[in-house]
Design a protein around this motif. Structure first.
Motif, PDB file in Angstrom:
ATOM      1  N   HIS A 182      48.273  17.984  20.639  1.00  0.00           N
ATOM      2  CA  HIS A 182      47.417  19.159  20.505  1.00  0.00           C
ATOM      3  C   HIS A 182      46.706  19.448  21.824  1.00  0.00           C
ATOM      4  N   ILE A 183      46.742  20.728  22.266  1.00  0.00           N
ATOM      5  CA  ILE A 183      46.100  21.069  23.544  1.00  0.00           C
ATOM      6  C   ILE A 183      44.947  22.053  23.399  1.00  0.00           C
ATOM      7  N   CYS A 184      44.993  22.935  22.398  1.00  0.00           N
ATOM      8  CA  CYS A 184      43.856  23.852  22.240  1.00  0.00           C
ATOM      9  C   CYS A 184      43.932  24.575  20.901  1.00  0.00           C
ATOM     10  N   ARG A 185      42.788  25.156  20.519  1.00  0.00           N
ATOM     11  CA  ARG A 185      42.692  26.006  19.336  1.00  0.00           C
ATOM     12  C   ARG A 185      42.186  27.369  19.791  1.00  0.00           C
ATOM     13  N   SER A 186      42.790  28.438  19.283  1.00  0.00           N
ATOM     14  CA  SER A 186      42.433  29.787  19.713  1.00  0.00           C
ATOM     15  C   SER A 186      42.154  30.680  18.514  1.00  0.00           C
ATOM     16  N   SER A 187      41.036  31.379  18.565  1.00  0.00           N
ATOM     17  CA  SER A 187      40.682  32.311  17.487  1.00  0.00           C
ATOM     18  C   SER A 187      41.388  33.654  17.652  1.00  0.00           C
TER      19      SER A 187
END
Length: 218
Positions: free
Chosen positions: A154-159
């Motif tokens: 996992h590298i990032c979460r984006s809205s």
């Protein structure tokens, strides 16, 4: 004309020839519109064959694409053909060859009947450029959060459903995918980064030749 001036003139001629050679190599290239590797089943894709009058695209296992016979169109830089309806078995590697037997680059398309795809460039990205990866839901166009993964981590979460990488380098190469909670996960696609541009390569060749000449002349 003295020897030094003659050598400089010869060097410039070599650089021009190198540039022509680079242009010939670049002229044989395949690209797709939309510029992405993943497609939902029943979407369409257009292949652009640069440097040829007839775009005859080949699938690694299916052979020549029959729809190209009906959809071929000439373009300012070559020709194009369209696959109007994609199916899952259309996944795989595509390329074309010139009459002289020169093969284009390969584009590896993934067609899925799943609910989520990752939109990533179909062709390699130049180093130091900016690239945006987009997680796309088949049934919803907005208001979802996406998680992005590289090589399984996992590298990032984006809205917004998008992930932007500024100034890409070789370390950004890898297999990427995304996940939308409650919807599903996309297939994996490879992000490839190219090295120096052709212009920089020609300049490097000129500098090397000039350096060697100056060493000899000294």
């Amino acid at each position: 004309m003295d020897v030094r001036a003659l050598c400089i003139r010869l060097l410039m001629t070599i650089v021009i020839l190198l540039g022509v050679q680079d242009q010939k190599i670049d002229a044989v290239s395949l690209r797709v519109v939309p510029n992405r590797l993943q497609f939902f089943e029943y979407e369409s894709v257009t292949f652009y064959c640069e440097g040829v009058d007839y775009c005859e695209v080949v699938h690694k296992f299916k052979g020549k694409i029959k729809s190209c016979n009906r959809t071929n169109v000439k373009t300012p830089t070559g020709s194009s053909c369209k696959m109007k309806t994609l199916y899952t078995d259309d996944s795989g590697e595509y390329w074309y060859e010139t009459e002289g037997g020169i093969r284009s680059n390969i584009i590896n398309i993934c067609v899925t009947n799943g609910p989520v795809i990752l939109e990533s460039p179909a062709v390699p990205v130049l180093m130091e450029e900016t690239v945006t990866l987009s997680c796309r839901n088949k049934t919803a166009s907005s208001n979802f959060t996406a998680d992005f993964y590289k090589d399984g981590g996992h590298i990032c979460r984006s809205s917004t459903g998008n992930m932007t990488i500024h100034g890409v380098s070789k370390s950004d190469e890898g297999l990427y995918k995304c996940n939308i909670s409650g919807a599903g996960e996309s297939p994996e696609s490879s992000l490839n980064i190219t090295g120096e541009t052709k212009t920089n390569e020609s300049e490097a060749k000129l500098l090397s030749l000039t350096h060697n000449y100056l060493n000899v002349s000294a």
